[in-house]
Design an enzyme around this catalytic site. Structure first.
Site, PDB file in Angstrom:
ATOM      1  N   GLY A 138     -39.986 -34.906 -26.958  1.00 17.59           N
ATOM      2  CA  GLY A 138     -39.186 -34.011 -27.782  1.00 17.59           C
ATOM      3  C   GLY A 138     -38.205 -34.813 -28.606  1.00 17.59           C
ATOM      4  O   GLY A 138     -37.486 -35.666 -28.071  1.00 17.59           O
ATOM      5  N   GLY A 155     -35.769 -33.541 -30.864  1.00 15.13           N
ATOM      6  CA  GLY A 155     -34.614 -32.832 -31.388  1.00 15.13           C
ATOM      7  C   GLY A 155     -33.329 -33.520 -30.964  1.00 15.13           C
ATOM      8  O   GLY A 155     -33.323 -34.671 -30.513  1.00 15.13           O
ATOM      9  N   ALA A 172     -31.325 -33.158 -28.396  1.00 11.73           N
ATOM     10  CA  ALA A 172     -31.226 -33.570 -26.993  1.00 11.73           C
ATOM     11  C   ALA A 172     -32.029 -34.843 -26.744  1.00 11.73           C
ATOM     12  O   ALA A 172     -31.549 -35.792 -26.115  1.00 11.73           O
ATOM     13  CB  ALA A 172     -31.708 -32.450 -26.079  1.00 11.73           C
ATOM     14  N   ASP A 228     -43.521 -25.531 -24.214  1.00 10.08           N
ATOM     15  CA  ASP A 228     -44.582 -26.434 -23.752  1.00 10.08           C
ATOM     16  C   ASP A 228     -44.135 -27.331 -22.595  1.00 10.08           C
ATOM     17  O   ASP A 228     -44.875 -27.531 -21.633  1.00 10.08           O
ATOM     18  CB  ASP A 228     -45.060 -27.314 -24.923  1.00 10.08           C
ATOM     19  CG  ASP A 228     -45.573 -26.490 -26.085  1.00 10.08           C
ATOM     20  OD1 ASP A 228     -46.187 -25.439 -25.846  1.00 10.08           O
ATOM     21  OD2 ASP A 228     -45.355 -26.894 -27.240  1.00 10.08           O
ATOM     22  N   HIS A 272     -29.560 -13.013 -30.999  1.00 12.83           N
ATOM     23  CA  HIS A 272     -28.510 -13.251 -32.000  1.00 12.83           C
ATOM     24  C   HIS A 272     -28.319 -11.974 -32.799  1.00 12.83           C
ATOM     25  O   HIS A 272     -29.288 -11.386 -33.280  1.00 12.83           O
ATOM     26  CB  HIS A 272     -28.905 -14.408 -32.922  1.00 12.83           C
ATOM     27  CG  HIS A 272     -27.732 -14.985 -33.638  1.00 12.83           C
ATOM     28  ND1 HIS A 272     -27.082 -14.329 -34.667  1.00 12.83           N
ATOM     29  CD2 HIS A 272     -27.075 -16.165 -33.483  1.00 12.83           C
ATOM     30  CE1 HIS A 272     -26.084 -15.072 -35.102  1.00 12.83           C
ATOM     31  NE2 HIS A 272     -26.050 -16.185 -34.401  1.00 12.83           N
ATOM     32  N   ARG A 284     -22.166 -12.578 -27.915  1.00 14.86           N
ATOM     33  CA  ARG A 284     -23.373 -12.125 -28.610  1.00 14.86           C
ATOM     34  C   ARG A 284     -24.070 -10.961 -27.924  1.00 14.86           C
ATOM     35  O   ARG A 284     -24.651 -10.104 -28.597  1.00 14.86           O
ATOM     36  CB  ARG A 284     -24.335 -13.309 -28.766  1.00 14.86           C
ATOM     37  CG  ARG A 284     -23.820 -14.342 -29.742  1.00 14.86           C
ATOM     38  CD  ARG A 284     -24.692 -15.579 -29.775  1.00 14.86           C
ATOM     39  NE  ARG A 284     -24.188 -16.527 -30.773  1.00 14.86           N
ATOM     40  CZ  ARG A 284     -24.674 -17.748 -30.949  1.00 14.86           C
ATOM     41  NH1 ARG A 284     -25.676 -18.176 -30.205  1.00 14.86           N
ATOM     42  NH2 ARG A 284     -24.167 -18.539 -31.877  1.00 14.86           N
TER      43      ARG A 284
END
Length: 533
Positions: free
Chosen positions: A8, A10, A12, A213, A234, A271
Site C-alpha cells: 500500500g 498511501g 500510511a 484487499d 460523511h 459526523r
C-alpha cells in the site's frame, strides 16, 4: 529477501516506509496503483494536532474529544499516543516540506501553521493546506521516499500473505502488467491497503478499489477483524456523484439547509449526528443543501478552491451564488484488521497493519474529523519503527512456493470459470443493498435480509467469471478479485451490526436507540473459519 515489505502506497504506507528506511532497513513498497492516486489524496479538510495557534488548545482536550467521539469503544492508551504525537508529526511533515497554510502572526515554524475547526473538536485544531491537505502530504511523503532511494513496485495486486507457523514470510501478488503471479519474501510486512468503503459501491466517497484487499488477505491468513459494523457516513457528498465536499466547508462557517431554507442541525457536531439529521430530513420528504454563499467568493477561493471546482464540474452549481445539493454517503471504515498496541496483527507475528485497514482502537464508534491524516502519519511512523525492530531479529529463510502455486492455480481457474452472471451488475446491487439496508439507520430485519442476499451472491460467485481473456493489463480480472474480497468482508460487517443490539456512534439501530454499556462497551472480533469454507 527484503527487510520490510510495505503493501500500500498511501500516506500510511509511505510514512512507514520512510521511517523504516531512515532506521537502516531495506524497504520495498508495493501497490496495485500509483502512490499519488491513493485515497490519502482525497482527504481535504486537515490534520488534527493541538498546537493552539488560533485559540487555546491542549493535547488533553484532543484526547478527550477523541474518546468522546469514540463512544467508549477505544483504547485510551493508543488515543493518548496518537494525540500526544500530533505536534511532533506536524513538525516532521513541515521539515519534509508539506506546504501548510499559514497565519500572519509573525511566528515561524509550526507556530505559524493555520488551523480550522472540524466536527466534534473543542478548538480550531486541524492543520491544513487549503483544501488539498491529504494531497500535499502524500506528494511530499512520496518525494522524500524517492530521495531516500526507497524501491517501488507499482501495479501489483495483493493476492495473499505467506506465513509459516504463525509468522509472516512475505506475500503473493498479481503483476497487473504481465499477468504473472509473483512471490515477494520479507522479514516484516506492513499492510497499509486502506479501507473497504467500496462495499457501498455508488454510495461512497471512496475509490472503486477500496475493497479491503489487505483486510481480506489477513482473514485468509488466520488473522482477525474487529469493529466492522462501524462505518462513518460523511454528511456532505454531492447528491449525484457522491464526491466528497470537505467538512472544512462547514468548519469555515457553511450552513446545512432543507428545502424550506431552514437550518436543522449544528453543522459542526460529530459526523454521525449530522448524517442522521440529514437522513431524517430525507425521510420527511425534504432535500438538503450546503450553503456557503455568505462566505463570499474571496474566502471560498482562498480556503476551499477545490470544493468550488468540484461543485461546478460535477453538480453544475456555483457555490459562490447557489445552494449545493448534498447527501450523506459511506466515507470511512472505523473497523478493520485487529492489531495490538504495537500495531502487530493479532495472530500473525511480524505483520503490522496501519491506516484505515487497521483497527488500532482509536476511532471507536465514530472517527473525529481530522484524526485520519494524523493516524496515518503518526502510526505509519510507529508501524515502520516496529516492523524494523522485528526484521532485525527475524530469520532470513524464505517460505516455500506452496502459496505461490495455489494462487497461480486460482488465477488460472478464474479464466476458465463460467460467466453467466455479470459481476458488475452484482457489484452495483451490493452497493445499493448496503446503502439501503446496512446504512445510516439500521434495522435487524433489513440486516438479516442483507445477509441472506450477500450469501446468495457468494454462492453465485462461481458463475461470475471474466469475459476479458487477456493475460496482460486485465482490469476485468482485477475488478473480479476486488469484488471477491468485498463479498468476503460483507458478512463480517452485517453480522457485527446484527450482533450489536444498541446504538453507538455511527451504528444506529431502530428498536435499540440507546447505548448499552453493560453488554456492548466492547469490540466485536471475528475470525474466518477456514474449515467451514
Amino acid at each position: 529477501m527484503v527487510d520490510i515489505l510495505v503493501i500500500g502506497s498511501g500516506g500510511a504506507g509511505l510514512s512507514a516506509a520512510l521511517t523504516a528506511k531512515q532506521e537502516g532497513a531495506s524497504v520495498l513498497v508495493v501497490g496495485k496503483s500509483y502512490p499519488t492516486t491513493s485515497q490519502t489524496s482525497m482527504a481535504q479538510g486537515g490534520m488534527n494536532a493541538a498546537l493552539g495557534n488560533v485559540e487555546e488548545d491542549h493535547i488533553a482536550s484532543h484526547i478527550a474529544d477523541t474518546i468522546k467521539s469514540a463512544h467508549g469503544i477505544c483504547d485510551e492508551n493508543m488515543v493518548r499516543k496518537m494525540c500526544a504525537d500530533g505536534p511532533q508529526v506536524i513538525e516532521w511533515l513541515e521539515q519534509l516540506g508539506v506546504p501548510f497554510s499559514r497565519l500572519d502572526n509573525g511566528q515561524s515554524g509550526i507556530s505559524s501553521v493555520a488551523q480550522r475547526q472540524m466536527g466534534g473538536a473543542s478548538a480550531k485544531r486541524a492543520c491544513y493546506a487549503q483544501d488539498y491537505t491529504g494531497l500535499k502530504i502524500l506528494h511530499t511523503l512520496y518525494d522524500n521516499c524517492l530521495k531516500e532511494g526507497i524501491d517501488f513496485l507499482e501495479e501489483h495486486y495483493l493476492l495473499n500473505l505467506i506465513t509459516h507457523e504463525g509468522t509472516i514470510k512475505g506475500a503473493t501478488f498479481l503483476d497487473i502488467r504481465s499477468g504473472e503471479v509473483v512471490k515477494i519474501d520479507a522479514k516484516s510486512v506492513v499492510i497499509a491497503t486502506g479501507g473497504f468503503g467500496a462495499l457501498y459501491h455508488g454510495y461512497t466517497t471512496n475509490a472503486y478499489g477500496s475493497t479491503g484487499d489487505g483486510i481480506a488477505a489477513v482473514l485468509r491468513a488466520g488473522g482477525a477483524v474487529s469493529d466492522m459494523e462501524f462505518i462513518q457516513f460523511h454528511p456532505t457528498a454531492l447528491k449525484h456523484s457522491s464526491l466528497l465536499i470537505s467538512e472544512a466547508a462547514r468548519g469555515e462557517g457553511g450552513y446545512l439547509l432543507n428545502s424550506d431554507g431552514e437550518r436543522f442541525v449544528d453543522e459542526i457536531k460529530p459526523r454521525d449526528i449530522v448524517a442522521r439529521a440529514i437522513f431524517e430530513q430525507f425521510e420527511a420528504g425534504q432535500e438538503v443543501f450546503l450553503d456557503v454563499r455568505h462566505l463570499g467568493e474571496t474566502k471560498l477561493m482562498e480556503l476551499l478552491p477545490q470544493e468550488v471546482e468540484l461543485c461546478r464540474l460535477h453538480e453544475g452549481v456555483n457555490p459562490v451564488t447557489e445552494l449545493v445539493p448534498i447527501k450523506p454517503v459511506a466515507h470511512y471504515t472505523m473497523g478493520g484488521i485487529d492489531v495490538d498496541d504495537v500495531l502487530e496483527v493479532n495472530g500473525i507475528k511480524g505483520c503490522f497493519a496501519v491506516g484505515e485497514c487497521s483497527n488500532a482502537k482509536i476511532h471507536g464508534a465514530n472517527r473525529l474529523g481530522g484524526n485520519s491524516l494524523l493516524e496515518i502519519t503518526a502510526f505509519g511512523k510507529f508501524a515502520g519503527e516496529n516492523a524494523y525492530k522485528h526484521a532485525m531479529f527475524a530469520k532470513s529463510t524464505p517460505a516455500d512456493d506452496t502459496q505461490l502455486q495455489k494462487d497461480k492455480a486460482h488465477i488460472e481457474k478464474i479464466y476458465s470459470q463460467e460467466c453467466s452472471i455479470n459481476f458488475y451488475e452484482e457489484r452495483d446491487k451490493l452497493g445499493k443493498l448496503f446503502y439501503d439496508q446496512v446504512g445510516i439507520v439500521r434495522e435487524n430485519d433489513k440486516l438479516e435480509h442483507a445477509l441472506h442476499e450477500v450469501i446468495t451472491m457468494q454462492v453465485a460467485l462461481s458463475k461470475m467469471g471474466i469475459e476479458d481473456q487477456a493475460t496482460t493489463h486485465n482490469q476485468n480480472l482485477i475488478e473480479f478479485l476486488e469484488f471477491s474480497n468485498a463479498l468476503l468482508l460483507a458478512p463480517t460487517v452485517i453480522s457485527s451490526a446484527i450482533a450489536r443490539d444498541e446504538s453507538r456512534g455511527a451504528h444506529f439501530k431502530r428498536g435499540f436507540e440507546c447505548e448499552d454499556d453493560e453488554r456492548f462497551q466492547k469490540h466485536i472480533v471475528l475470525q474466518w473459519n477456514k474449515d467451514a469454507q
